[in-house]
Each structure stands twice: as structure tokens, then as C-alpha cells.
Design an enzyme around this catalytic site. Sequence first.
Site, PDB file in Angstrom:
ATOM      1  CG  ASP A 185      -8.135  -4.586   1.692  1.00 27.86           C
ATOM      2  OD1 ASP A 185      -9.076  -4.274   2.449  1.00 27.86           O
ATOM      3  OD2 ASP A 185      -8.083  -4.592   0.404  1.00 27.86           O
ATOM      4  CE  LYS A 225       1.542 -17.502  -3.257  1.00 31.47           C
ATOM      5  NZ  LYS A 225       0.768 -18.999  -3.178  1.00 31.47           N
ATOM      6  CG  ASP A 268     -13.788  -7.070   2.385  1.00 33.92           C
ATOM      7  OD1 ASP A 268     -13.556  -6.194   3.164  1.00 33.92           O
ATOM      8  OD2 ASP A 268     -14.403  -6.603   1.238  1.00 33.92           O
ATOM      9  CG  ASP A 272      -2.423 -20.282  -1.693  1.00 35.79           C
ATOM     10  OD1 ASP A 272      -1.674 -20.082  -0.875  1.00 35.79           O
ATOM     11  OD2 ASP A 272      -2.122 -20.781  -2.802  1.00 35.79           O
ATOM     12  CE1 TYR A 292      -3.652  -2.673   0.430  1.00 42.92           C
ATOM     13  CE2 TYR A 292      -4.695  -0.403   1.341  1.00 42.92           C
ATOM     14  CZ  TYR A 292      -4.746  -1.772   0.765  1.00 42.92           C
ATOM     15  OH  TYR A 292      -6.021  -2.499   0.727  1.00 42.92           O
TER      16      TYR A 292
HETATM   17  C1  IPM Z   1     -10.390  -1.171   4.077  1.00 41.65           C
HETATM   18  C2  IPM Z   1     -10.697  -0.530   2.823  1.00 41.65           C
HETATM   19  C3  IPM Z   1      -9.298   0.578   2.409  1.00 41.65           C
HETATM   20  C4  IPM Z   1      -8.330  -0.327   2.247  1.00 41.65           C
HETATM   21  C5  IPM Z   1      -9.683   1.275   1.262  1.00 41.65           C
HETATM   22  C6  IPM Z   1     -10.964   2.012   1.490  1.00 41.65           C
HETATM   23  C7  IPM Z   1      -8.464   2.140   0.946  1.00 41.65           C
HETATM   24  O1  IPM Z   1     -10.669  -1.329   1.945  1.00 41.65           O
HETATM   25  O2  IPM Z   1     -10.072  -0.370   5.201  1.00 41.65           O
HETATM   26  O3  IPM Z   1     -10.174  -2.302   4.321  1.00 41.65           O
HETATM   27  O4  IPM Z   1      -8.003  -1.096   1.452  1.00 41.65           O
HETATM   28  O5  IPM Z   1      -7.436  -0.415   3.467  1.00 41.65           O
HETATM   29 MG    MG Z   2     -11.082  -3.514   2.610  1.00 43.79          MG
END
Ligand code: IPM
Ligand code: MG
Length: 358
Positions: free
Chosen positions: A248, A192, A252, A224, A141
Site C-alpha cells: 500500500d 522487515k 503510492d 525502509d 489488514y
Molecule cells: C489502496 C487504498 C486502500 C488500501 C484503502 C482505500 C482501503 O489505499 O488501494 O491502496 O489501503 O488498500
Molecule cells: Mg493505498
Amino acid sequence: MTKKIAVLAGDGIGTEIMTEALKILDVLNVDMDLGLTFENGLIGGAAYDVHKTPFPQETIDLVKAADAVLLGAVGGKKWESLDIALRPEKGLLGLRSELELFSNLRPALLYPQLAAASTLKPEVISGLDLMIVRELTGGIYFGEPRGIKTLENGERQGFNTLVYTESEIRRIGHSAFKIAQKRNKRLCSVDKANVLECTELWREVMEEVAKEYPDVELSHLYVDNASMQLVRAPKQFDVMVTTNMFGDILSDTAAMLTGSLGMLPSASLDINGKGMYEPIHGSAPDIAGLGIANPLATILSVALMLRYTFNNEMAASRIETAVNDALDQGIRTADIYSEGMTKVSTSEMGNAVVAALK
Ligand code: IPM
Ligand code: MG
């Protein structure tokens, strides 16, 4: 002593969910004499519209002077065509890096009442309680060089750099081991290392840090495999620690195990425990302004703020219990709705939590 909270609602559903989170804080502030004061600031697209930058100097000054930061969400269609350096997401990344919030805690907890809202079978997820510790101020990042350039043959090439120093890996390692010590003492580091040298180093340093925490059992998974295990048998995990980008993605997935992205709070901490608190979901432009967003992730982020920055476990658990009570009553926003429950708006959900608090 008063404590100042910087409130950055941001874009999309950010303002709606923040309104509900502040309702909860207002009640507790009076009720428990918390001495909290609030100051609003602009970030993301909302800041760009006024200041032509997603992280203006006055917001930088505000967050630096504050004891904690509460954030809604950033981003939206309106700003998608801007140069990447001016996009709302850059505001959030700037905030993380300016305050050195390297340790991002993303707990995924299944409320039993919501088992039916998950796409996974109840037996796979019932009792799920895992914590993802994501490195937040390094890795791909932030790595340099980065950009899009034109090669000699006229073709364009995009590039980013995955970098971690030993000290960056070590400090997120310590963070994760300490959390594991307070939980079930199992830590899985995700990398990885079979392909990327940078994460080969990650694995080595995690092994070194592990020597200082003999009571914690450390394991390693390639990313993975980890993503597959998260949907196959998520209850095998207690704490996971991983890089910025892998965290990240995996968070999710972990969020969805619990039924909805709308349920998961997060804490981003610096070395002293000062923190920024935000829901892990985004600004959800598709439902912004409709009053149907789930405010619980933001409300639960307030609980994390009270716990981690203000060391007020009692206030934190009061919020968590109130959320649990509202769910027990069958109150559901659209994203966690299932048959037989009461479907409510964003503000009705906030009100239900307030009522349960009292
Ligand atoms: C998160 C989001 C952010 C990230 C974005 C909005 C920059 O997806 O906080 O997970 O990628 O960190
Ligand atoms: Mg995110």
C-alpha cells in the site's frame, strides 16, 4: 459469448472517472465486437447511504456473477465518523477478500511526455517501468485479533495482528515470479525480516519458491531501505513483491515517481485470473464534482482488464496507445499539467482518448 462486467463507480471522483472509462469501453465493444455487457452496483459510501452497509448483498451477488469488476474509488469525509466496520473502505476490503483477489498488480510506468510533471529529476525517472506485486487479502489488514480495548488501568489500547501463512506467501510468490519471468526476470522481495518474525517467514518462503524459477534473480530489501531506494534510484527495480501494508505504502511512492497518482492503474486477481480493476488513487473528495480529475488511471485499468481477464492483448494495447497519443498531443488534466500543454477537464481527456482510438 457475452461477458459481464460489474461496474462499481463508488464515491468522490469515482463516478466522473468511470464515465470516461465506459466511453472507451463502449467504443471498443462495438469496434472489436468484444461482447461485453455492463451492470452497475453500489459500493462504499454510496452503498452505505442506501443500504447502511458499504458492501451490500446485492453487490456481493453481482461481483460473484460477473467476469470482471471495474471499480472507481471509495471514501469521503461524509462517512469518516462511522464505525470502522461500516466505512466505505470496508466495502473495498470486503470485495477483495470475498473474491479472494490476493494478487494486486500495480505497474508504475513513466510516460516520457510526463517526465516534467514528476518531482524527481528526469534522469532519475526516465525510462521507469516497474511492477509492484502487493499481497491483497492477508497480512495486517485482515489479521485477528484486532480492535481497541480498555486495559485494567483504564487506558485504551489499539491492536492489529500481522499474520501470513506459508501458503499465502507461496501463492503471491508464484504470482510475482511468473510476472518477473515475462519481464526483465528480476524480483525484489520487500520485508522487515530484521524485526518481524512474520516477514522472516516471508523471506524464507520466497527463497523456497525461487528454486522453481531459476531464470529469475531474487533479491531482498527491508522496507525502509526499499522506500529510500524507490526515490533514490527507482530504475534498479523490475518487479517488487511485498505484503499488503508495505505494498500500500510503496505503491503510492512508486505512483508519484511517474508524475501523478492519477496515472496508475491496478489489477487485483484471484487464482484463476478473474479480476477487479481500479485506479490506485482514492476518491479525492477535495476535487470531486469539479470535473478536473484525471481519468487515465481508470482508462488504463480497463486496458489491464482486457489483458488479464479477457486475454485480449490487442484491445489492451489499443487503449494504451490511445492514451499515449493523447499525451503526445499535449492534452493534460490539471494534475499532470505543465507549461505549454493544453489543460483539459475529465471529460475532455476521455474524449481525447476516444478520438485517438478511432
Ligand atoms: C489502496 C487504498 C486502500 C488500501 C484503502 C482505500 C482501503 O489505499 O488501494 O491502496 O489501503 O488498500
Ligand atoms: Mg493505498
